[in-house]
Motif scaffolding. Structure first.
Motif, PDB file in Angstrom:
ATOM      1  N   ASP A   1       4.035   6.850   1.299  1.00  0.00           N
ATOM      2  CA  ASP A   1       3.853   6.280  -0.094  1.00  0.00           C
ATOM      3  C   ASP A   1       4.203   4.940  -0.115  1.00  0.00           C
ATOM      4  O   ASP A   1       3.398   4.103  -0.551  1.00  0.00           O
ATOM      5  N   ALA A   2       5.149   4.645   0.522  1.00  0.00           N
ATOM      6  CA  ALA A   2       5.710   3.210   0.531  1.00  0.00           C
ATOM      7  C   ALA A   2       4.703   2.204   1.332  1.00  0.00           C
ATOM      8  O   ALA A   2       4.189   1.318   0.730  1.00  0.00           O
ATOM      9  N   LEU A   3       4.052   2.731   2.192  1.00  0.00           N
ATOM     10  CA  LEU A   3       3.018   1.968   3.281  1.00  0.00           C
ATOM     11  C   LEU A   3       1.806   1.904   2.337  1.00  0.00           C
ATOM     12  O   LEU A   3       1.066   0.938   2.471  1.00  0.00           O
ATOM     13  N   ASP A   4       1.560   3.023   1.687  1.00  0.00           N
ATOM     14  CA  ASP A   4       0.198   3.063   0.915  1.00  0.00           C
ATOM     15  C   ASP A   4       0.266   1.965  -0.161  1.00  0.00           C
ATOM     16  O   ASP A   4      -0.717   1.092  -0.347  1.00  0.00           O
ATOM     17  N   LEU A   5       1.498   1.705  -0.840  1.00  0.00           N
ATOM     18  CA  LEU A   5       1.458   1.021  -2.098  1.00  0.00           C
ATOM     19  C   LEU A   5       1.582  -0.474  -1.268  1.00  0.00           C
ATOM     20  O   LEU A   5       0.611  -1.388  -1.865  1.00  0.00           O
ATOM     21  N   LEU A   6       2.026  -0.717  -0.279  1.00  0.00           N
ATOM     22  CA  LEU A   6       2.080  -2.084   0.418  1.00  0.00           C
ATOM     23  C   LEU A   6       0.810  -2.429   0.788  1.00  0.00           C
ATOM     24  O   LEU A   6       0.379  -3.562   0.480  1.00  0.00           O
ATOM     25  N   GLY A   7       0.019  -1.407   1.351  1.00  0.00           N
ATOM     26  CA  GLY A   7      -1.305  -1.779   1.716  1.00  0.00           C
ATOM     27  C   GLY A   7      -2.307  -2.190   0.769  1.00  0.00           C
ATOM     28  O   GLY A   7      -3.303  -2.827   0.807  1.00  0.00           O
ATOM     29  N   LYS A   8      -1.766  -1.792  -0.733  1.00  0.00           N
ATOM     30  CA  LYS A   8      -2.654  -2.167  -1.923  1.00  0.00           C
ATOM     31  C   LYS A   8      -2.070  -3.279  -2.576  1.00  0.00           C
ATOM     32  O   LYS A   8      -2.682  -3.815  -3.678  1.00  0.00           O
ATOM     33  N   LEU A   9      -1.078  -3.950  -2.055  1.00  0.00           N
ATOM     34  CA  LEU A   9      -0.584  -5.139  -2.452  1.00  0.00           C
ATOM     35  C   LEU A   9      -0.910  -6.542  -1.641  1.00  0.00           C
ATOM     36  O   LEU A   9      -1.218  -7.506  -2.045  1.00  0.00           O
ATOM     37  N   LEU A  10      -0.784  -6.290  -0.429  1.00  0.00           N
ATOM     38  CA  LEU A  10      -1.180  -7.307   0.994  1.00  0.00           C
ATOM     39  C   LEU A  10      -2.435  -7.304   1.221  1.00  0.00           C
ATOM     40  O   LEU A  10      -2.796  -6.590   2.045  1.00  0.00           O
ATOM     41  N   ARG A  11      -3.109  -7.702   0.223  1.00  0.00           N
ATOM     42  CA  ARG A  11      -4.769  -8.092   0.194  1.00  0.00           C
ATOM     43  C   ARG A  11      -4.789  -9.348   0.273  1.00  0.00           C
ATOM     44  O   ARG A  11      -4.563 -10.039  -0.612  1.00  0.00           O
ATOM     45  N   TYR A  12      -5.953  -9.840   1.038  1.00  0.00           N
ATOM     46  CA  TYR A  12      -6.212 -11.034   1.305  1.00  0.00           C
ATOM     47  C   TYR A  12      -6.980 -11.380  -0.406  1.00  0.00           C
ATOM     48  O   TYR A  12      -6.644 -12.264  -1.187  1.00  0.00           O
ATOM     49  N   ASP A  13      -7.884 -10.669  -0.651  1.00  0.00           N
ATOM     50  CA  ASP A  13      -8.667 -10.751  -1.919  1.00  0.00           C
ATOM     51  C   ASP A  13      -7.968 -10.452  -2.968  1.00  0.00           C
ATOM     52  O   ASP A  13      -7.557  -9.340  -3.286  1.00  0.00           O
ATOM     53  N   HIS A  14      -7.428 -11.480  -3.676  1.00  0.00           N
ATOM     54  CA  HIS A  14      -6.479 -11.296  -4.827  1.00  0.00           C
ATOM     55  C   HIS A  14      -6.939 -10.350  -6.075  1.00  0.00           C
ATOM     56  O   HIS A  14      -6.204  -9.510  -6.518  1.00  0.00           O
ATOM     57  N   HIS A  15      -8.300 -10.082  -5.899  1.00  0.00           N
ATOM     58  CA  HIS A  15      -8.845  -9.271  -7.005  1.00  0.00           C
ATOM     59  C   HIS A  15      -8.907  -7.831  -6.564  1.00  0.00           C
ATOM     60  O   HIS A  15      -9.000  -6.748  -7.211  1.00  0.00           O
ATOM     61  N   GLU A  16      -8.307  -7.548  -5.158  1.00  0.00           N
ATOM     62  CA  GLU A  16      -8.331  -6.230  -4.573  1.00  0.00           C
ATOM     63  C   GLU A  16      -6.863  -5.782  -4.980  1.00  0.00           C
ATOM     64  O   GLU A  16      -6.537  -4.516  -4.887  1.00  0.00           O
ATOM     65  N   ARG A  17      -5.900  -6.545  -4.963  1.00  0.00           N
ATOM     66  CA  ARG A  17      -4.465  -6.334  -5.232  1.00  0.00           C
ATOM     67  C   ARG A  17      -4.390  -5.377  -6.483  1.00  0.00           C
ATOM     68  O   ARG A  17      -5.118  -5.771  -7.432  1.00  0.00           O
ATOM     69  N   LEU A  18      -3.324  -4.494  -6.282  1.00  0.00           N
ATOM     70  CA  LEU A  18      -2.908  -3.853  -7.608  1.00  0.00           C
ATOM     71  C   LEU A  18      -2.435  -4.894  -8.638  1.00  0.00           C
ATOM     72  O   LEU A  18      -1.609  -5.731  -8.246  1.00  0.00           O
ATOM     73  N   THR A  19      -2.651  -4.553  -9.729  1.00  0.00           N
ATOM     74  CA  THR A  19      -1.832  -5.269 -10.863  1.00  0.00           C
ATOM     75  C   THR A  19      -0.584  -4.575 -11.000  1.00  0.00           C
ATOM     76  O   THR A  19      -0.355  -3.607 -10.485  1.00  0.00           O
ATOM     77  N   SER A  20       0.491  -5.447 -11.596  1.00  0.00           N
ATOM     78  CA  SER A  20       1.592  -4.868 -11.675  1.00  0.00           C
ATOM     79  C   SER A  20       1.674  -3.542 -12.497  1.00  0.00           C
ATOM     80  O   SER A  20       2.412  -2.869 -12.109  1.00  0.00           O
ATOM     81  N   LYS A  21       1.090  -3.342 -13.640  1.00  0.00           N
ATOM     82  CA  LYS A  21       0.835  -1.925 -13.997  1.00  0.00           C
ATOM     83  C   LYS A  21       0.346  -0.972 -13.213  1.00  0.00           C
ATOM     84  O   LYS A  21       0.982   0.192 -13.150  1.00  0.00           O
ATOM     85  N   GLU A  22      -0.788  -1.263 -12.420  1.00  0.00           N
ATOM     86  CA  GLU A  22      -1.345  -0.173 -11.647  1.00  0.00           C
ATOM     87  C   GLU A  22      -0.233   0.086 -10.398  1.00  0.00           C
ATOM     88  O   GLU A  22      -0.129   1.076  -9.878  1.00  0.00           O
ATOM     89  N   ALA A  23       0.612  -0.797 -10.064  1.00  0.00           N
ATOM     90  CA  ALA A  23       1.572  -0.667  -8.840  1.00  0.00           C
ATOM     91  C   ALA A  23       2.738   0.144  -9.492  1.00  0.00           C
ATOM     92  O   ALA A  23       3.279   1.183  -8.953  1.00  0.00           O
ATOM     93  N   GLU A  24       2.942   0.080 -10.914  1.00  0.00           N
ATOM     94  CA  GLU A  24       4.011   1.044 -11.401  1.00  0.00           C
ATOM     95  C   GLU A  24       3.738   2.435 -11.613  1.00  0.00           C
ATOM     96  O   GLU A  24       4.696   3.259 -11.482  1.00  0.00           O
ATOM     97  N   ALA A  25       2.183   2.628 -11.613  1.00  0.00           N
ATOM     98  CA  ALA A  25       1.948   3.959 -11.643  1.00  0.00           C
ATOM     99  C   ALA A  25       1.453   4.435 -10.316  1.00  0.00           C
ATOM    100  O   ALA A  25       1.176   5.607  -9.949  1.00  0.00           O
ATOM    101  N   HIS A  26       1.792   3.867  -9.090  1.00  0.00           N
ATOM    102  CA  HIS A  26       1.658   4.307  -7.673  1.00  0.00           C
ATOM    103  C   HIS A  26       2.470   5.616  -7.371  1.00  0.00           C
ATOM    104  O   HIS A  26       3.730   5.547  -8.056  1.00  0.00           O
ATOM    105  N   PRO A  27       2.054   6.495  -6.812  1.00  0.00           N
ATOM    106  CA  PRO A  27       3.086   7.828  -6.533  1.00  0.00           C
ATOM    107  C   PRO A  27       4.143   7.537  -5.579  1.00  0.00           C
ATOM    108  O   PRO A  27       5.213   8.215  -5.995  1.00  0.00           O
ATOM    109  N   TYR A  28       4.292   6.051  -5.202  1.00  0.00           N
ATOM    110  CA  TYR A  28       5.686   5.985  -4.472  1.00  0.00           C
ATOM    111  C   TYR A  28       6.730   6.065  -5.684  1.00  0.00           C
ATOM    112  O   TYR A  28       7.832   6.209  -4.968  1.00  0.00           O
ATOM    113  N   PHE A  29       6.308   5.904  -6.832  1.00  0.00           N
ATOM    114  CA  PHE A  29       7.673   5.705  -7.891  1.00  0.00           C
ATOM    115  C   PHE A  29       7.617   7.168  -8.677  1.00  0.00           C
ATOM    116  O   PHE A  29       8.469   7.320  -9.341  1.00  0.00           O
TER     117      PHE A  29
END
Ligand SMILES: Brc1nc2nc[nH]c2c(Br)c1Br
Length: 337
Positions: free
Chosen positions: A287-315
């Motif tokens: 879950d942690a690696l999945d979340l990380l892979g959705k934050l560290l994206r070159y394309d800034h529009h692909e990155r999770l927003t803060s709210k989307e990140a809060e809703a990630h299964p990792y939490f």
């Protein structure tokens, strides 16, 4: 997502240049106890509020950039007015010996270089969720921090309290505006800053969150540790790969020229599992690696927003805890701001 919070909140919210600072006059109310740190723009001290005898932090601003001083005070004043959780509280603004000083709430901070290597998996979940709570609130009201890094996150472990500090580089977000790219701290600079793409937004902060999260789950002091801005980009390319870098440049029509041969080599994208060691295995869950892979994206529009990140299964395990749906004994309170 480029919701235009600033135009909704109006000129009085974001116009910091015409903002009048009413410095309070009781300059001798706060006494300096000891120096905490300093930098190009300020000296930071622990102090005592002689009226309440509470500890405080006094940030004496150097007269380098008056406009920047107005911006930092405006941002802090705006954020203190709101229920923006985990943002450092501004108690007063005084002119002490001619220098403008910000008086802020004191945090019994444990130095992150000592703390991070000791954080357990539940603590990494908890403090990362507290950081995301702060950024969701701040991004929602049109402000980008622009200098997210461990040194700007105060953590009082005893009270499980996290506070985001140093709003000196924060800016108000407006769509279709070019921003300065010489911001942030090298190891946490997003690709858009390193290739000179000025049309960035809140997602700038989410890259830095990704860098911090990687340093915590992989137990690596700085995940991308470049010796200069070009080397910083090289470190990122050696992990995220060249192919996606090239498609990122194409997507935004970014002309990135370089004489650096190593930046012209084709690097394969590395799987995040590549960074798991015996020492960090217990922290780097799938879950942690999945979340990380959705934050560290070159394309800034692909990155999770803060709210989307809060809703990630990792939490999930701490989210359920907060709602009392689980009876797990693990102490990992969630959402206590
Ligand atoms: Br604001 C603020 N800045 C600091 N710099 C070093 N320690 C600090 C603390 Br604790 C606070 Br609160």
């Amino acid at each position: 997502m480029s919701h235009d919070a600033c135009s909704l909140l109006g000129k009085s919210w974001y116009d910091y240049e015409n903002f009048h600072i009413d410095w309070s006059q009781d300059t001798d109310r706060y006494e300096v106890v000891r120096r905490l740190g300093g930098g190009k723009y300020s000296e930071v001290f622990e102090g005592i509020d002689t009226v309440t005898s509470d500890r405080c932090v006094i940030k004496v601003l150097k007269p380098v950039a008056p406009k920047k001083i107005k911006r930092e005070i405006k941002v802090l004043r705006n954020l203190c007015g709101l229920p923006s959780p985990n943002v450092i509280g501004l108690l007063d603004v005084v002119q002490s010996r001619g220098n403008p000083s910000l008086v802020m709430e004191y945090v019994e901070n444990v130095e992150w270089k000592r703390l991070f290597p000791r954080l357990t998996a539940p603590e990494i979940q908890y403090y990362t969720s507290q950081l995301l709570l702060a950024l969701s609130a701040v991004h929602d009201v049109g402000i980008i921090h622009r200098d997210i890094k461990p040194a700007n996150i105060m953590i009082d472990v005893k009270q499980r309290k996290l506070r985001l500090i140093d709003w000196g580089l924060a800016e108000f977000y407006h769509p279709n505006v070019d921003y300065h790219i010489r911001v942030g701290s090298r190891y946490y600079k997003a690709p858009e800053l390193l290739v000179g793409y000025k049309r960035y937004d809140y997602s700038l902060d989410m890259w830095s969150v990704g860098c911090m999260f990687a340093s915590m789950i992989f137990r690596k002091e700085h995940f991308f540790r470049g010796s200069d801005n070009d080397d910083q980009l090289l470190k990122i390319m050696k992990t995220l790969g060249t192919e996606e870098f090239d498609s990122y440049l194409k997507t935004y029509n970014i002309h990135f020229e370089t004489e650096i041969d190593s930046l012209l080599i084709n690097y394969p994208k590395q799987p995040w599992t590549r960074f798991i060691t015996a020492e960090n295995r217990h922290l780097a869950s799938s879950d942690a690696l999945d979340l990380l892979g959705k934050l560290l994206r070159y394309d800034h529009h692909e990155r999770l927003t803060s709210k989307e990140a809060e809703a990630h299964p990792y939490f999930n395990s701490i989210r359920l805890e907060a709602s009392g749906k689980t009876d797990s004994a693990s102490d990992s309170g969630f959402g206590s701001t």
